[in-house]
Design an enzyme around this catalytic site. Structure first.
Site, short mmCIF file in Angstrom:
data_model
loop_
_atom_site.label_atom_id
_atom_site.label_comp_id
_atom_site.label_asym_id
_atom_site.label_seq_id
_atom_site.Cartn_x
_atom_site.Cartn_y
_atom_site.Cartn_z
N GLY A 26 -0.71 -8.10 -4.39
CA GLY A 26 -2.05 -8.38 -3.97
C GLY A 26 -2.99 -7.68 -5.00
CB THR A 27 -1.89 -5.36 -7.69
OG1 THR A 27 -0.75 -5.80 -7.61
CG2 THR A 27 -1.77 -4.02 -6.82
N GLY B 214 -6.22 1.37 -14.48
CA GLY B 214 -5.89 1.02 -13.23
C GLY B 214 -6.65 1.22 -12.15
CB VAL B 215 -8.91 -0.51 -10.36
CG1 VAL B 215 -9.78 -0.28 -11.65
CG2 VAL B 215 -8.20 -2.02 -10.39
N GLY B 216 -6.08 0.60 -8.16
CA GLY B 216 -5.56 0.32 -6.98
C GLY B 216 -5.91 1.49 -5.98
CD GLU B 217 -2.82 4.04 -5.69
OE1 GLU B 217 -2.72 4.37 -4.73
OE2 GLU B 217 -1.96 3.31 -6.50
CG ASN C 55 -9.41 -10.71 -13.48
OD1 ASN C 55 -10.53 -10.89 -12.99
ND2 ASN C 55 -8.56 -11.87 -13.59
CG PHE D 265 -1.44 -1.49 1.38
CD1 PHE D 265 -2.51 -1.62 0.48
CD2 PHE D 265 -1.36 -2.38 2.27
CE1 PHE D 265 -3.02 -2.95 0.69
CE2 PHE D 265 -1.95 -3.38 2.52
CZ PHE D 265 -2.81 -3.93 1.72
#
Lengths: 328, 170, 732
Positions: free
Chosen positions: C466-467, C694-697, C623, C240
């Site tokens: 973990g992404t 991108g979707v991590g944040e 995904n 993170f």
């Protein structure tokens, strides 16, 4: 951890003989090992009592229940006799810690949990409870979680247990054995206020082992409630908790017991005040008045003023819930 | 090990881990967690906090879920342990493991073995029947990736398949 | 042989799932090595001073203790600042572990005990006696505003005339919000296992978001030849942001390994996870003004954040206020206050997670002023131009997020009046907020190798924290190569692989994914070319008809053995991908709208979040399963940020005190109610060749504001000091 030796006695007598100032009994170990890893506890010897015959939950002749000191918190909460006769106790236990810890923690050990005060836990800081005479940074520092009742200039720590709050309300007795024999301690006398010896949490002597908890015959199975307020929904220590137990005569109070957690160095009760409400109507007004009276003694710190209002509201809420019946 | 542990006498311990018997000589201060990770190379049991505050080290001790970090290894003499490495049968994943994959009930995976062992314990306790009870019953296992919804879904799906049993070796 | 089903867009189970559910995935601190030694860190109990003396005699007398390293006896390390400036370094002089006698913050590592077992090292650590000459410290941001200086960043130039527009507007908000220090606390504590190889080279298993960042750092700090240091991170137990910079356990383990010529592991304790980077405490002042229709007339966003005395940590806190909505009069300010603390560090959605709290709470307050529905206010102010840059967005399906999120949530049933719904002891409130995060693209390289059995190996030195990187890169590679996912292996987490940027910022798919796609297309082209050269009959076949499967190259029903085409060799290609040229002239960002329902028990001061709908516009989703998980995780983080997370400092001691997971509260399972994730359709052929942002944040952004807005709706009380804990709800 500091090195230690390990003994596993097979009888109570043997265990008590081994006991002493440098030794500690270990059962579940959930708090003791935690403290040893933090270098807060440094016993020279651990006396593993898990082989002792202290695992029974059995009825007593007076209609009460005797709970062996080694009964795990989970077993106790899920015991049929407890669920039926003392739902307040079951509810309090299940409000504490996590399922894993409740599988490990023992009944006796739960009484001996030490405070979660941040300073007590951090050996880089002063703490009168951990290192007598070193000072109490909590008084002027982070004291949101600390005591509002019964604190001393030397220590403002609170007792962290949920189970003990219920045991206080249920007026349990603690059966202990030392080298000079067995004695029975009223729950209210088991834990102590910090006074000028905050290093002592309770009245147990160095050589004394908790054998059992005895509960008087059930009186509050119909009307009791354990309310815990914490910073998240589960797996957190109480900011304030309330064990409320009622006996009712129609719409009047026959008996009212209220114990508070998270507010003092021990589960907090005011038995004299409780007697004053006997015979009064079982209403929110009565409960509010009771709560206000109980909290008149509160002396909050700058960071925990909220606990006074919280405790007041929680007492009233818990009593109302209790009055609705059957541990809702 | 023998030359480096003179601070306390080593104690003989018998343990069964995932069906395998071990005879060990251990110092008293060794936790079950460090025994598993450092000596038996069963690193699937994780160390997230080492203080009973996260659940990543959850294993089944005599069938019940416990925190290995707050358990002294010498206190487990004669015990039977199941760690995550013993949950799958041969190459076949346990239904709970399959449900975890299907529901994407993990991200980084570090807490996952503890979550799975905890759910096995939850199943054998037989106390969780509703979704909220699963949530509460799984609250001793932190997941910083925040996979809770998926964990709950996986456990909810697999619970009936476990028939109230942990579904793993006794 | 048919073309394989496209994998992109499919909810493929995680490739690394079996390894993770069986516990066989190994993390940095879990690699064995012959004769491995264990290090334990001894930290400073005070915040500022200088070490007068270190007495290690008692520690060294413990049998099994090998060494105690400290600033007086450590092996040589670089003396200048530059070698310590890693790929995510802040401006200034980076912290140098065990470098000299200076104590810069409480918890700073001052010694490393190395012993044969972890227990011995930890015990001996308690025996090290360190005398420190203490100096006065300051750790309280609120007490040091007079020390604030402008952050070393180039903020967008003010546009229009904020002051006069603000003065003239009929509706205004002037509000100040504060946010606390928070720590990343990945479940895996930071650890490094440094394996000292027979030839004296180092194989390092490090908890990092960038193996090459760690490698470069070690090479520079210890003056090692690059080919003598290899850093791997096959699995990372969450990060993170905490793994964006090499952390001190890496330096200490390497130092000990070099010094002792032995393999050494240093794993930090949970307490020590509070002794390096964190999300900084901020105070933000928002001034918004609108006309009677709710159109924004003026925005001023000012943030003051803490940093260390040795580095100026900066992040994008205020910029969002100039880009999310249309407004002609905008000004921003961003200041830092140096304190006797460690340098803050990027933490999930750095900057945005903070700045959008200010902006989106203030928008809610403005909506109340104007008398508009908060969602309607946002619609009125929608813009498809980034006002900071004066560029159009490559795509911005934020209106679709509003529409679809509101529909699923049932927002139209919301009654504006606060305190309008009550059930039992609880007031029910609904709130919403918008979110934005930049959709970046970095340079990245990848290589692909097709072996003669028909298995494709693709690699890049990125990491999977973990992404879902293992999984989505496999999907991207399979489609680009016209192969089945099962015939593709993606390798990552190894500094020896082709260069990749740090895993972070939600730019891994766009950056590494583009490289992977290009390299696989290139490989496929080369394979087809080789086949055509060998088999003249294939000369006229269209390239897209070729499929690799079962060790053969297929065209229709004819299969040609790869072994023959490749003449027994593997086919290997490499690509260095640049950010898409089409991005020039456009602004690129992900957006979100998040809707929450809270239940507030006013008597007890508790807030429960029972329902969340998060609608995300992030371009094309590779995904949906793993992407959804990223959003779920972000929402959970946002809920923690709103209600629980707070690293508490004793400013008298200058020390973080709730440095454990019992007292640093993050959500547990029982805190999490229903969360629904919606990915709105957002075609974008500009942002990068995958059209994926991108979707991590983005999942975390706006959540805390939405919760506070919902609490306002439930109770009528506006709370501006985060997190919204019991004590604050019960305060007068």
């Amino acid at each position: 951890m500091t090195p230690f030796t390990y003994a596993k006695p097979s009888s109570i007598d043997q265990a008590v003989q081994l006991a002493g100032p440098g030794a500690r009994f270990i059962a579940g170990g959930t708090n003791l090992l935690d403290l040893m890893k933090e270098n807060v506890a440094r016993p020279a010897q651990l006396i593993d009592i898990n082989d002792l015959p202290l695992r029974d939950i059995s009825p007593t002749p007076d209609g009460g229940l005797r709970i062996g000191a080694l009964v795990s918190n989970a077993e106790l909460a899920w015991n049929t006799l407890v669920e039926q006769g003392y739902p307040l106790l079951a509810q309090a236990i299940l409000a504490g810690a996590s399922p894993q810890l409740r599988n490990m923690a023992s009944t006796g050990g739960n009484l001996l949990q030490r405070t979660r005060c941040l300073y007590f836990y951090d050996t880089a800081t002063p703490c009168n409870k951990r290192a007598p005479g070193s000072g109490c940074p909590a008084r002027d520092g982070l004291n949101r979680n600390h005591a509002i009742l019964g604190a001393s200039p030397l220590c403002v720590a609170v007792h962290p247990s949920d189970m003990c709050v219920a045991l206080a309300a249920l007026e349990a007795r603690v059966i202990v054995r030392g080298r000079s024999g067995e004695r029975c301690v009223a729950f209210a006398d088991f834990h102590r206020l910090p006074g000028d010896t905050p290093e002592r949490d309770n009245t147990l002597a160095d050589d004394e082992l908790i054998l059992a908890i005895e509960l008087p015959a059930p009186r509050f199975a119909a009307y009791s409630h354990y309310l815990k307020v914490r910073d998240r929904a589960s797996y957190a220590f109480a900011l304030v908790s309330v064990a409320a137990a009622l006996e009712l005569d129609g719409s009047a109070i026959r008996t009212l017991h209220v114990a508070l957690g998270g507010v003092a160095h021990k589960p907090w009760r005011d038995a004299a005040l409780e007697r004053q409400v006997v015979g009064q109507p079982a209403t929110a007004d009565t409960y509010t008045h009771f709560a206000d009276s109980l909290l008149r003694a509160a002396r909050p710190l700058p960071g925990n003023v909220f606990k006074v209002r919280l405790a007041r509201n929680a007492i009233v809420r818990a009593l109302i819930q209790a009055q609705r019946g059957k541990c809702q | 090990m023998s030359d480096c542990e003179p601070l306390a006498a080593l104690l003989p311990i018998q343990l069964t881990v995932n069906g395998q018997h071990h005879l060990l000589q251990l110092p008293p201060w060794l936790t079950l967690l460090d025994l598993l990770r450092d000596q038996l190379d069963l690193v699937g049991t994780r160390k997230g906090c080492d203080h009973g505050q996260c659940g990543a080290c959850t294993v089944l001790r005599n069938g019940r879920r416990v925190n290995a970090c707050l358990t002294l290894a010498v206190m487990c003499d004669g015990d039977t342990l199941t760690t995550i490495e013993g949950v799958a049968q041969g190459g076949t994943l346990h239904p709970l493991q399959q449900a975890f994959i299907r529901h994407d009930a993990f991200q980084c995976g570090y807490c996952t073995p503890g979550q799975i062992c905890s759910a096995l314990g939850l199943a054998s306790e037989g106390r969780a029947h509703t979704r909220d009870e699963i949530r509460e019953g799984m609250s001793g296992n932190l997941c910083r990736c925040g996979a809770y919804s998926n964990i709950t879904a996986a456990v909810e799906e697999a619970l009936p398949l476990m028939n109230g049993q942990g579904g793993c070796r006794p | 042989m048919n073309l394989p089903q496209p994998s992109n867009g499919q909810p493929l189970d995680r490739i690394d799932g079996p390894a993770k559910v069986t516990g066989t995935a190994r993390y940095a601190g879990e690699y064995p090595a012959p004769g491995l030694l264990h290090g334990s860190v001894v930290g400073s109990p005070i915040a500022r001073g200088s070490v007068r003396a270190i007495d290690c005699s008692a520690a060294l007398a413990v049998p099994g203790v090998i060494a105690v390293l400290h600033h007086q006896n450590r092996p040589p390390m670089a003396g200048d600042d530059a070698p310590y400036q890693d790929a995510d370094a802040a401006d200034g002089q980076p912290f140098r572990p065990l470098f000299n006698d200076q104590v810069l913050y409480s918890g700073q590592p001052l010694a490393l005990v190395v012993a044969q077992t972890l227990e011995l090292a930890r015990y001996a650590g308690t025996l090290v006696r360190i005398e420190i000459d203490e100096q006065p410290h300051q750790t309280d941001l609120l007490c040091a505003f007079d020390q604030a200086h402008d952050a070393p960043v180039e903020l967008p130039k003010p546009r229009g005339d904020f002051a006069s527009a603000y003065a003239q507007a009929p509706f205004k908000v002037d509000a100040t919000y504060s946010t606390p220090v928070e720590h990343h606390n990945p479940m895996e504590p930071h650890a490094s296992t440094v394996i000292y190889q027979d030839d004296g080279s180092l194989l390092v298993h490090d908890k990092t978001q960038g193996t090459q960042n760690s490698q470069d750092y070690l090479v520079q700090v210890f003056n090692l030849p690059k080919d003598r240091v290899r850093v791997r991170a096959a699995y990372v137990g969450g990060a993170f942001g905490s793994g964006l910079r090499p952390q001190y356990q890496l330096v200490l383990a390497t130092m000990a390994a070099l010094n002792l010529k032995r393999s050494v592991r240093v794993s930090l304790t949970r307490q020590q996870m509070f002794t390096f980077g964190y999300r900084p405490r901020t105070v933000q002042r928002l001034r918004l003004a609108a006309d009677a229709q709710g159109r924004l007339q003026a925005i001023h966003h000012e943030a003051i954040a803490q940093t260390s005395r040795f580095e100026d940590f900066t992040e994008h806190v205020v910029e969002w206020s100039g880009m999310l909505y249309r407004c002609d009069n905008v000004a921003m300010a961003y200041k830092l206050v140096p304190l006797d603390v460690y340098t803050p560090l990027d933490m999930r959605a750095p900057g945005a997670a903070l700045g959008l709290i200010g902006l989106e709470c203030a928008m809610d307050e403005l909506a109340r002023q104007v008398g508009m529905d908060p969602l309607a206010l946002r619609r009125v102010n929608f813009t498809d131009i980034n006002g900071n840059e004066g560029k159009p967005y490559s795509s911005k399906a934020l209106l679709a997020c509003y529409d679809q999120g509101a529909a699923v949530f049932g927002w139209h049933r919301r009654e504006a009046r606060p305190r309008c719904r009550c059930e039992g002891h609880e007031l029910i409130g609904w709130g919403m907020a918008g979110g934005a995060w930049e959709a970046m693209q970095m340079k990245a390289s990848a290589r692909a190798r097709l072996d003669s059995e028909g298995h494709l190996w693709v690699g890049s030195a990125t990491t999977d924290i973990g992404t879902g990187t293992y999984t989505v890169m496999t999907q991207i590679a399979a489609d680009a190569a016209s192969m089945a996912v099962s015939d593709v292996t993606f390798e990552l987490g190894d500094s020896a692989l082709p260069t990749a940027p740090l895993q972070g910022g939600s730019f891994t798919v766009s950056s590494v994914g583009s490289a992977v796609r290009q390299v696989c297309q290139l490989l496929r082209g080369a394979l087809v070319k080789a086949a055509k050269a060998q088999y003249p009959a294939l000369a006229g076949e269209a390239p897209e008809r070729f499929v690799v499967r079962e060790g053969k190259l297929w065209v229709g029903d004819s299969g040609y053995a790869l072994d023959t085409i490749l003449q027994g060799h593997a086919l290997e290609v490499k690509v260095d991908a640049e950010p898409s040229a089409r991005r020039q002239g456009f602004a690129t960002a992900t957006h979100s709208a998040v809707f929450v329902e809270v239940r507030v028990d006013e008597a007890l001061g508790t807030v429960r979040v029972t329902r969340v709908v998060s609608a995300i516009a992030a371009g094309r989703v590779i995904n949906p399963k793993t992407a959804r998980s990223q959003i779920l995780g972000g929402v959970v983080w946002g809920l923690g940020m709103a209600l629980q997370e707070h690293t508490q400092t004793d400013h008298g001691l200058g020390r973080f005190m709730n440095h454990n997971l019992a007292e640093y509260h993050m959500p547990v399972n029982a805190d999490i109610g229903d969360i629904e994730v919606i990915f709105v359709d957002e075609p974008d052929d500009i942002v990068n060749e995958l059209g994926s942002k991108g979707v991590g944040e983005i999942g975390i952004i706006g959540v805390a504001a939405a919760v506070a807005n919902a609490v306002q709706h439930a109770t009528g009380r506006r709370m501006r000091d985060f997190p919204l804990t019991v004590d604050k709800l019960l305060a007068d």
